[in-house]
Structures are given as structure tokens and as C-alpha cells.
Design a protein around this motif. Sequence first.
Motif: not given
Length: 358
Positions: A335-344
Motif C-alpha cells: 500500500a505504501l509503495v502504491a500510494r507513492g507511485a500514484a503521485l506520478f
Amino acid sequence: MTPTGRKILILSAGMGAGHDGVAAELARRLAAGGVEAEVVDVLRLLPMGLGTGLRRGYGAMIGSAPWLYAAVYKVFFVSGRAPSTSPLTVLAAGRLGELVRDRRPEAVVSTFHLAAQIAGHLRERDRLPVPSVVLVTDFAAHRLWLHPGTDRYLCGDPASARAVAAATGRPADLHAPLVRPEFLARRPPAACPIGPCDGERPVLVSAGSWGVGRVEATARVLAATGRYRPVVLCGRNGRLLRRLRSAGPGLALAWRDDMTDVFAAAYAMVDNAAGLTCREAFAAGVPVVSYKPIPGHGRDGALAMARAGLSVYARSAAELVEALDRLDGTPERAALVARGAALFSAASAETLVCGPPG
């Protein structure tokens, strides 16, 4: 790319590497699109060497007297009773006005809060004939980022965009974080220069370009577990690097230009400044845990990241280790990785700079 005749003036500041890194990447992207982009260090607009003194003073405070920086931040950065216009703003305004008249850009983009104040000051008094755009590089935008003369804000995460729009009533558009494209291209761990870890998971300990904060204590906590190998990113702090290499736990790295390779082998990153390195970690798919943040913008940014679900905020050594243990192939890590990636997935900053408000 064929030049379009368009010009953008970008105001940054050599206060660490984050503001300059964002400014340089924005300029590179604009140039790739045929837009002439010039980056100016706003500290050089201050007379009598005040910019150099300001940079050195800030470095001394966060390195040796963080309590003093915390007090300065509380009084001048977040207090509603601070003066609305600082003497530094007035001193630099005239020189910025001259620069704009000479360069004739179509907009001025600020990636540092003092620059935002100077451009806003001129714009509010009808002395800046082009829009003032502020690209907020912090996760928590303190009041010095905000000026009534600003035409438009660009923010790198949704929470910041909402907060800035609510505080100012001005457009605050969400943009994809400005990191170099290689951070988004995942690399195989074999390319990493960290070396063998003997079964321990390598955890990056980020100290920013200044190499400050209580990173040695953080490294000792990690090493004591026997499960995590601290890899301290010492930035440009040669004294910290030598000290850690002489007697510190784990591995100490100087300033590097191959951080994409370092990220490739990292299990996680422990951060203390909530700056550009965090956005690079998001791009690389490396989860971030905030621990012992530097005072002021570092602490506020770390709290803002955690509230947005982009990182974990550990308040003790035990919480730090527990947070890292929970990231071992778990849904929380994903979830952390996905939320960070979603910023892009947001619009690119260069497109927003050259277009109308959204």
C-alpha cells in the motif's frame, strides 16, 4: 527540440539539494519541450553577501543548534504574528525586477519560499508584469510559501494541494513529483553498489545533502537488530562520513550520482527531512519510514507524509524496528509503495507551468 521562443525564469536557492534538484529537473524538461528556462539562485539577489550568510547560518543551525532553528521556524515560518514582509524580501525585490525586465520571461516559477515571497511582493504591487507561480517542494507548506501576490501554486501531493488552495483561495494544481526519469525505471538489485549484506536487509538512512540529524543513533538501532544493515547517506558532510567509516555501524556513503542503483537494493529508507529524497524513494518503489526528523519543516513534512499514508512515522526506536518488520512482503508495504507511485500519475509540472490554471 526546436526553440519556441518561450522563456521561463525559475528561482531556486542553494539551501540543500532539494530546491535546486527540483528546479534543475523542471528546467531540463522545459528545455526538452523547446522552452528556454533559466535557473537563478535567489540568494544571489541579496546584496552585501547576505545570501551566503543566510546559507551558512542555516547550515550551522540545523547541524549544530537544531533547537535554534526550531525557534526560528516557529516564530517566522508558522506563527501568524510574524511580519508579513521580511527585510530580505524588500532587499531582493529590486534586483528580481531588473532581472525580469532584462530576461522578459512569460512567468516566474519559485521553488523556494523566499523566492515565492519576493515574486509575490512584486506581483502584489504591480511591479512584476508576468505571473508568479510557486512550486511547493515541502509536504507541509508553511506560511512563507504562501503570498497574496502569487497567481498559482503547484503541489506534488494531493493533501498539500488541498491545504494550499484552502489557505489562499488561489489555484493549487497537483503535479507529478519532479524527479529525474531514471528513478522511475526500476533497476535490478545486482547493479547496486552497496555490496553483500550477509543476510541483513539494507536500509538506507537519509541525512539530506547537509548530512545532518541524529543518523548515527538511527544506524545503531538498525545494526543492533542483526536483521537490518544501515546504509547512511551522508550527503556532502565529510566529517560525518569519516566518523561513520571510522567507528560507525553499517556502511556510510558520500554524495552519489547513482542513487537509482542504491535504491535498487534497498529494503526501505529511514528519512529525517521529508525532502526530495523521499519523492525519489516513492519513484523507485522504496517504502519510507520517518524517524528523528530535523525540527521545523522536517518534522512537519514527516507528519504530513504519514497523515497522507505515504510513509510511516516512528516515534521511538522500538516503533522504528516494528515498522520495518511490518514491511516484509506485507499488504502495508504494498500500500505504501502504491500510494507513492500514484503521485506520478498526475499532470507533469512542465505542462502545468506552460498552461492555464486547472
